[in-house]
Design an enzyme around this catalytic site. Structure first.
Site, short mmCIF file in Angstrom:
data_model
loop_
_atom_site.label_atom_id
_atom_site.label_comp_id
_atom_site.label_asym_id
_atom_site.label_seq_id
_atom_site.Cartn_x
_atom_site.Cartn_y
_atom_site.Cartn_z
CD GLU A 284 -5.22 -3.58 -8.09
OE1 GLU A 284 -4.08 -3.50 -7.59
OE2 GLU A 284 -6.21 -2.95 -7.65
CG ASN B 30 -11.64 4.13 -0.44
OD1 ASN B 30 -12.47 4.88 0.09
ND2 ASN B 30 -10.34 4.24 -0.22
CD GLU C 56 -3.01 -0.95 0.23
OE1 GLU C 56 -3.27 0.20 -0.20
OE2 GLU C 56 -3.59 -1.98 -0.17
#
Ligand SMILES: *[C@@H]1O[C@H](CO)[C@@H](O)[C@H](O)[C@H]1NC(C)=O
Ligand SMILES: *[C@@H]1O[C@H](CO)[C@@H](O)[C@H](O)[C@H]1NC(C)=O
Ligand SMILES: *[C@@H]1O[C@H](CO)[C@@H](O)[C@H](O)[C@H]1NC(C)=O
Length: 367
Positions: free
Chosen positions: A263, A203, A145
């Protein structure tokens, strides 16, 4: 005082000593350096970057036997997101016979390396090992992340030895995907398209740069939206069908950081859809994929200009198809989280014996 008789007794002993000494000097001067010369070039070949799991760079029979017997043990201390994985993966996929991957904490004292997934480390470090660390053991900090979405807490410094991260300057760089040259060049066939631009987002955060850009862009061009962020959950199976049916896909990263290319880029590329990217600079993207494989939001003065350009491509098949020229030569590979990265970690432990204490992880990652 020595008498002539003792002198004559000493003479053969002195001669022997002189001869032996001379022979030893000869041995030291000529034989040893020359054997080092033979040895040195072989050693310099063993460069960590060049060692692939299947190559054996061992010259003599005895060392080869020893190398094959010694396994590298990687203990996954904190299983990333609790997602269990096939621990034989490295062996079955990459022929890494030498790698023993385990989640058994009893292996602590034997392990060559421990893997810690950042998101799973408690802020108070209470779930890290308590026992004394074996001197040879390396602790690997793993995080895929971006810093914007990773907790920065005390205690991360002076703790780890190696970083496993998407950043190119990590000790063990890990990617979300990569391109490989095709064995046989093959003409690309465009999947059927019935949508212009798509965006799937789970999100949805109005404060993200990507949300602001999206809200302006959709004033000028029609965008089909999916995902939990829009109350339209997309299963893994649906994802490919949706994305391949769109001419363009908004590959907007949740935060903008160098090398943070996920991705969101690689999946549309593999599905035959042109990614419109928002993330690090174009130059940074071009380090990973060909320049004509994607459209960069930074190439346009405003979302409106981008919309105008996409309208041009919508109407001109020739121009649009240029974004797939690279597909004749390359295939897209996605990496499987987290096991594939763990294999790389095992390989690194195996091939790089350097001592390495990472003292300032926090300033490296969060700046
Ligand atoms: C190398 O090892 C093999 C099998 O262990 C053995 O048969 C062979 O004699 C060895 N060769 C040398 C030169 O030691
Ligand atoms: C499409 O673009 C190409 C390249 O700019 C141009 O030569 C061609 O005339 C265009 N076709 C149409 C139908 O506008
Ligand atoms: C690993 O890092 C720790 C903490 O900085 C250090 O004490 C230890 O000596 C390092 N070990 C190795 C093998 O690099």
């Amino acid at each position: 005082m020595t008498t002539p008789s003792t002198q004559s007794k000493l003479r053969p002993i002195l001669l022997t000593v002189l001869l032996l000494g001379g022979f030893m000097i000869f041995m030291l001067m000529y034989v040893k350096p020359s054997s080092q010369w033979l040895y040195e070039p072989v050693k310099s070949v063993v460069c960590p970057d060049q060692v692939t799991p299947t190559t054996e760079l061992v010259t003599t029979n005895t060392t080869k036997v020893q190398k094959e017997e010694k396994k590298t043990i990687l203990l996954v201390w904190l299983v990333p997101f609790g997602q269990q994985n096939d621990l034989n993966f490295c062996k079955s996929q990459f022929n890494m016979d030498y790698c023993i991957m385990t989640t058994d904490k009893n292996m602590y004292s034997k392990a060559d390396g421990l893997l810690f997934h950042h998101r799973d480390i408690r802020g108070d470090l209470s779930n890290l090992p308590k026992a004394q660390r074996p001197p040879h053991q390396k602790w690997i900090w793993m995080n895929m992340e971006s810093p914007s979405h990773s907790g920065n807490f005390n205690g991360l410094d002076d703790m780890f030895n190696l970083t496993l991260n998407y950043r190119r300057d990590a000790d063990i760089p890990a990617r979300y995907g990569y391109l490989v040259k095709k064995e046989n060049e093959k003409k690309f066939e465009l999947p059927n398209k019935n949508k212009l631009i798509c965006w799937i987002v789970s999100n949805y955060n109005p404060n993200h740069a990507r949300t602001k850009y999206f809200n302006e862009l959709r004033q000028h061009i029609e965008i089909s939206t999916f995902g939990r962020g829009f109350g339209r959950y997309v299963s893994d199976g649906d994802y490919a069908n949706i994305v391949s049916s769109c001419k363009f896909y908004l590959s907007f990263e949740n935060s903008v950081h160098t090398d943070y290319i996920t991705e969101k880029l690689y999946r549309p590329l593999s599905l035959g859809t042109v990614p419109v990217v928002l993330g690090p600079s174009r130059q940074n993207y071009e380090y990973f994929v060909p320049r004509d494989a994607f459209i960069h939001t930074n190439d346009f003065k405003s979302p409106k200009e981008l919309a105008d350009y996409l309208h041009v491509l919508e109407k001109n098949e020739t121009l649009y198809m240029r974004y797939f020229d690279w597909k004749q030569f390359y295939d897209v590979k996605g990496t499987s989280f987290w096991i594939e990265h763990a294999c790389r970690a095992c390989e690194h432990l195996r091939t790089d014996n350097r001592y390495n204490a990472f003292r300032s992880l926090r300033s490296w990652y969060w700046g």
